[in-house]
Design a protein around this motif. Structure first.
Motif, PDB file in Angstrom:
ATOM      1  N   LEU A  77       0.849  -1.370   0.135  1.00 26.06           N
ATOM      2  CA  LEU A  77       0.259   0.632   0.271  1.00 26.06           C
ATOM      3  C   LEU A  77       0.904   1.141   0.287  1.00 26.06           C
ATOM      4  CD1 LEU A  77      -2.838   1.217  -0.081  1.00 26.06           C
ATOM      5  CD2 LEU A  77      -2.151   1.557   3.070  1.00 26.06           C
ATOM      6  N   ILE A  78       2.008   1.342   1.038  1.00 28.59           N
ATOM      7  CA  ILE A  78       3.452   2.552   0.574  1.00 28.59           C
ATOM      8  C   ILE A  78       3.280   2.253  -0.478  1.00 28.59           C
ATOM      9  CG2 ILE A  78       5.183   3.374   1.955  1.00 28.59           C
ATOM     10  CD1 ILE A  78       3.842   1.920   4.480  1.00 28.59           C
ATOM     11  N   TYR A  79       4.177   1.859  -1.550  1.00 33.44           N
ATOM     12  CA  TYR A  79       4.670   1.510  -1.912  1.00 33.44           C
ATOM     13  C   TYR A  79       3.540   2.293  -4.153  1.00 33.44           C
ATOM     14  CZ  TYR A  79       8.156  -0.832  -0.169  1.00 33.44           C
ATOM     15  OH  TYR A  79       9.975  -1.001   0.589  1.00 33.44           O
ATOM     16  N   ARG A  80       2.674   1.848  -3.345  1.00 32.83           N
ATOM     17  CA  ARG A  80       1.309   2.418  -4.462  1.00 32.83           C
ATOM     18  C   ARG A  80       0.963   4.027  -3.942  1.00 32.83           C
ATOM     19  NH1 ARG A  80      -0.948  -2.906  -3.540  1.00 32.83           N
ATOM     20  NH2 ARG A  80      -2.761  -1.831  -2.491  1.00 32.83           N
ATOM     21  N   LEU A 123       3.643  18.339  15.223  1.00 37.71           N
ATOM     22  CA  LEU A 123       3.667  16.624  13.967  1.00 37.71           C
ATOM     23  C   LEU A 123       2.285  16.141  14.427  1.00 37.71           C
ATOM     24  CD1 LEU A 123       5.548  15.801  11.550  1.00 37.71           C
ATOM     25  CD2 LEU A 123       6.660  15.119  14.106  1.00 37.71           C
ATOM     26  N   ALA A 124       1.815  15.777  12.750  1.00 37.86           N
ATOM     27  CA  ALA A 124       0.987  14.594  13.513  1.00 37.86           C
ATOM     28  C   ALA A 124       0.755  13.231  13.056  1.00 37.86           C
ATOM     29  CB  ALA A 124      -1.142  14.898  13.362  1.00 37.86           C
ATOM     30  N   ILE A 125       0.784  12.165  14.229  1.00 42.27           N
ATOM     31  CA  ILE A 125       1.246  11.527  13.233  1.00 42.27           C
ATOM     32  C   ILE A 125      -0.238   9.755  13.145  1.00 42.27           C
ATOM     33  CG2 ILE A 125       2.106   8.726  13.594  1.00 42.27           C
ATOM     34  CD1 ILE A 125       4.128  11.063  12.565  1.00 42.27           C
ATOM     35  N   ALA A 126      -0.404   9.439  12.034  1.00 40.72           N
ATOM     36  CA  ALA A 126      -1.684   8.932  12.654  1.00 40.72           C
ATOM     37  C   ALA A 126      -2.019   7.606  13.285  1.00 40.72           C
ATOM     38  CB  ALA A 126      -2.442   8.636  10.735  1.00 40.72           C
ATOM     39  N   VAL A 127      -2.748   7.286  13.227  1.00 40.41           N
ATOM     40  CA  VAL A 127      -3.198   5.959  14.453  1.00 40.41           C
ATOM     41  C   VAL A 127      -4.001   5.048  14.071  1.00 40.41           C
ATOM     42  CG1 VAL A 127      -3.085   5.521  17.071  1.00 40.41           C
ATOM     43  CG2 VAL A 127      -1.894   8.038  16.636  1.00 40.41           C
ATOM     44  N   PHE A 128      -3.989   3.880  14.085  1.00 36.21           N
ATOM     45  CA  PHE A 128      -4.824   3.363  13.178  1.00 36.21           C
ATOM     46  C   PHE A 128      -5.210   1.805  14.295  1.00 36.21           C
ATOM     47  CE2 PHE A 128      -2.895   4.709   9.541  1.00 36.21           C
ATOM     48  CZ  PHE A 128      -3.527   5.391   9.011  1.00 36.21           C
ATOM     49  N   ASP A 129      -6.678   1.662  14.727  1.00 34.17           N
ATOM     50  CA  ASP A 129      -7.064   1.130  14.996  1.00 34.17           C
ATOM     51  C   ASP A 129      -6.275  -0.994  14.624  1.00 34.17           C
ATOM     52  OD1 ASP A 129      -8.298   1.675  17.420  1.00 34.17           O
ATOM     53  OD2 ASP A 129      -9.933   1.714  15.867  1.00 34.17           O
ATOM     54  N   ASN A 130      -6.378  -1.431  15.548  1.00 33.91           N
ATOM     55  CA  ASN A 130      -4.475  -2.692  15.076  1.00 33.91           C
ATOM     56  C   ASN A 130      -6.191  -3.352  14.755  1.00 33.91           C
ATOM     57  OD1 ASN A 130      -2.543  -4.118  14.536  1.00 33.91           O
ATOM     58  ND2 ASN A 130      -2.858  -5.712  16.511  1.00 33.91           N
ATOM     59  N   PRO A 188      -2.286  14.735   4.990  1.00 30.95           N
ATOM     60  CA  PRO A 188      -1.477  14.146   4.545  1.00 30.95           C
ATOM     61  C   PRO A 188      -0.790  12.879   5.298  1.00 30.95           C
ATOM     62  CG  PRO A 188      -1.360  16.427   5.093  1.00 30.95           C
ATOM     63  CD  PRO A 188      -2.753  15.745   5.301  1.00 30.95           C
ATOM     64  N   LEU A 189       0.077  11.952   5.090  1.00 31.07           N
ATOM     65  CA  LEU A 189       0.336  10.959   5.741  1.00 31.07           C
ATOM     66  C   LEU A 189       1.924  11.133   5.465  1.00 31.07           C
ATOM     67  CD1 LEU A 189      -0.748   8.097   7.253  1.00 31.07           C
ATOM     68  CD2 LEU A 189      -0.733   6.817   5.609  1.00 31.07           C
ATOM     69  N   ASN A 190       2.244  11.157   6.013  1.00 28.10           N
ATOM     70  CA  ASN A 190       4.034  11.734   6.194  1.00 28.10           C
ATOM     71  C   ASN A 190       4.795  10.904   7.736  1.00 28.10           C
ATOM     72  OD1 ASN A 190       3.462  13.192   4.006  1.00 28.10           O
ATOM     73  ND2 ASN A 190       3.178  15.152   5.796  1.00 28.10           N
ATOM     74  N   CYS A 231       6.950   2.766   9.090  1.00 24.86           N
ATOM     75  CA  CYS A 231       7.437   4.238   9.090  1.00 24.86           C
ATOM     76  C   CYS A 231       8.388   4.056   7.610  1.00 24.86           C
ATOM     77  CB  CYS A 231       8.483   4.606   9.573  1.00 24.86           C
ATOM     78  SG  CYS A 231       9.913   4.568  10.356  1.00 24.86           S
ATOM     79  N   TRP A 232       9.181   4.703   6.739  1.00 28.47           N
ATOM     80  CA  TRP A 232       8.861   4.458   5.000  1.00 28.47           C
ATOM     81  C   TRP A 232      10.162   5.799   5.248  1.00 28.47           C
ATOM     82  CZ3 TRP A 232       4.156   5.268   6.101  1.00 28.47           C
ATOM     83  CH2 TRP A 232       3.085   6.537   6.148  1.00 28.47           C
ATOM     84  N   GLY A 233      11.080   5.689   3.672  1.00 26.22           N
ATOM     85  CA  GLY A 233      11.826   6.884   3.479  1.00 26.22           C
ATOM     86  C   GLY A 233      12.542   6.562   2.208  1.00 26.22           C
ATOM     87  N   ARG A 234      12.733   7.534   1.025  1.00 27.12           N
ATOM     88  CA  ARG A 234      13.010   7.735  -0.020  1.00 27.12           C
ATOM     89  C   ARG A 234      13.942   6.088  -0.537  1.00 27.12           C
ATOM     90  NH1 ARG A 234      13.443  13.907  -0.499  1.00 27.12           N
ATOM     91  NH2 ARG A 234      14.792  13.386   2.076  1.00 27.12           N
ATOM     92  N   ASP A 235      15.116   6.297   1.207  1.00 27.34           N
ATOM     93  CA  ASP A 235      16.012   5.212   0.895  1.00 27.34           C
ATOM     94  C   ASP A 235      15.907   4.104   2.247  1.00 27.34           C
ATOM     95  OD1 ASP A 235      17.318   6.970   2.508  1.00 27.34           O
ATOM     96  OD2 ASP A 235      18.935   7.660   0.184  1.00 27.34           O
ATOM     97  N   VAL A 236      16.869   3.310   2.119  1.00 23.91           N
ATOM     98  CA  VAL A 236      17.423   2.811   3.871  1.00 23.91           C
ATOM     99  C   VAL A 236      17.793   3.933   4.435  1.00 23.91           C
ATOM    100  CG1 VAL A 236      18.161   0.961   4.986  1.00 23.91           C
ATOM    101  CG2 VAL A 236      17.097  -0.134   2.508  1.00 23.91           C
ATOM    102  N   ALA A 237      18.824   4.913   4.253  1.00 22.99           N
ATOM    103  CA  ALA A 237      18.613   5.747   5.276  1.00 22.99           C
ATOM    104  C   ALA A 237      18.319   6.287   5.727  1.00 22.99           C
ATOM    105  CB  ALA A 237      19.978   6.374   4.555  1.00 22.99           C
ATOM    106  N   GLU A 238      17.093   7.084   4.790  1.00 21.14           N
ATOM    107  CA  GLU A 238      15.723   7.872   5.359  1.00 21.14           C
ATOM    108  C   GLU A 238      15.120   7.728   6.176  1.00 21.14           C
ATOM    109  OE1 GLU A 238      14.175  11.331   3.499  1.00 21.14           O
ATOM    110  OE2 GLU A 238      12.784   9.555   2.791  1.00 21.14           O
ATOM    111  N   ALA A 239      14.824   6.265   5.981  1.00 19.25           N
ATOM    112  CA  ALA A 239      14.211   5.604   6.535  1.00 19.25           C
ATOM    113  C   ALA A 239      14.153   4.707   7.902  1.00 19.25           C
ATOM    114  CB  ALA A 239      13.561   3.989   5.638  1.00 19.25           C
TER     115      ALA A 239
END
Ligand SMILES: CSC[C@@H](O)[C@@H](O)C(=O)COP(=O)(O)O
Ligand SMILES: [Zn+2]
Length: 204
Positions: A81-84, A133-140, A159-161, A173-181
Motif C-alpha cells: 500500500l505504501i509503495y502504491r 506533527l500529527a502521526i496517524a494512529v489506526f486501530d489494529n 497528509p500521511l507522512n 515508517c518509510w523513506g526515499r531510501d533505507v537511510a531515510e527510513a
C-alpha cells in the motif's frame, strides 16, 4: 537481483533494529522497492534481527503475490500500500517498539500530536520544534486488507507522512531510501520515548 536494490542496507537496518530490541519474538517486517512493479519483503515468521539477503522475497506491489511461492510477511499488504500511495517511498520498516505499542494505546484519537521537540527536525521537511506533527494512529486489525483500506482512505483525506502507528501493535515508517527510513524510525522512536516520559511525569 537488480543492481540498485538496497538489500545490503536493509539487512544492516534489520540487524540494527534487532540490536535495539525493536523486533522482539519475530515481530516486525521490512522491505525495499525494486521498481514500480516489485518490492522485496522479509519472509514471514523469521527473527528480523538476524535476516540475510536470502530471507527477502520478491513481491508484486499490485497483487501482493510472491512469485517464489514462499510466504512474505503477514503485513505485506501494508508495505505494498505504501509503495502504491507514495512513488517516492523506497524502503519501509515496521517495528514493535514498547513506546510505539504503549503510546498508541494511550492516544484515543486518530492522531498523535507532537510539538516542542527539536528532534522533530529528524523528519524530512520539518524545520522547527514549533510545528505540530500529527502521526496517524489506526486501530489494529488482523484483516490486513481491511486495515490497508482504512489507511488508504485516511491518506485521501489528510497528509500521511513518515509513518503511522497501529494501536497496541507498533510503528510502520518509510523513506526515499533505507537511510531515510532508518532516520525516520530513530527520530519517531525518540519522540515517542520523550512523549511517554512527559505523559508519565505529567500524568496526562
Ligand atoms: C510476533 S507476532 C507479530 C506478527 O503478527 C506481525 O505483527 C509482525 O510484525 C511480524 O509478522 P511477519 O509475518 O513475520 O512479518
Ligand atoms: Zn507487526
Amino acid at each position: 537481483m537488480t543492481e540498485n536494490l538496497q538489500l545490503t542496507q536493509l539487512v544492516d537496518a534489520c540487524r540494527w533494529i534487532g540490536a535495539k530490541g525493536w523486533a522482539p519474538a519475530t515481530g516486525g517486517n521490512m522491505s525495499v522497492r525494486q521498481d514500480a512493479q516489485f518490492c522485496w519483503l522479509s519472509e514471514s515468521g523469521k527473527d528480523k534481527g538476524s535476516l540475510t539477503e536470502q530471507d527477502f522475497l520478491q513481491v508484486e506491489i499490485a497483487t501482493n503475490r510472491a512469485p517464489s511461492g514462499r510466504k512474505p510477511s503477514a503485513e505485506t499488504g501494508l508495505h505494498t500500500l505504501i509503495y502504491r500511495l507514495f512513488p517516492d517511498a523506497n524502503a519501509v520498516l515496521h517495528v514493535h517498539t514498547v513506546n510505539a505499542t504503549v503510546l498508541s494505546r494511550l492516544v484515543k484519537t486518530a492522531e498523535l500530536k507532537i510539538s516542542g521537540f527539536e528532534m522533530q527536525k529528524s523528519l524530512t521537511g520539518q524545520t522547527t520544534h514549533l510545528d505540530t506533527l500529527a502521526i496517524a494512529v489506526f486501530d489494529n486489525d488482523q484483516d490486513i486488507d481491511a486495515l490497508a483500506s482504512r489507511i488508504a482512505h485516511y491518506a485521501q483525506e489528510r497528509p500521511l507522512n513518515y509513518g503511522f502507528l497501529l494501536r497496541g501493535h507498533g510503528l510502520t515508517c518509510w523513506g526515499r531510501d533505507v537511510a531515510e527510513a532508518r532516520r525516520h524510525l530513530e527520530g519517531l522512536e525518540f519522540l515517542f520515548e520523550c512523549e511517554m516520559r512527559l505523559r508519565q511525569l505529567e500524568r496526562v
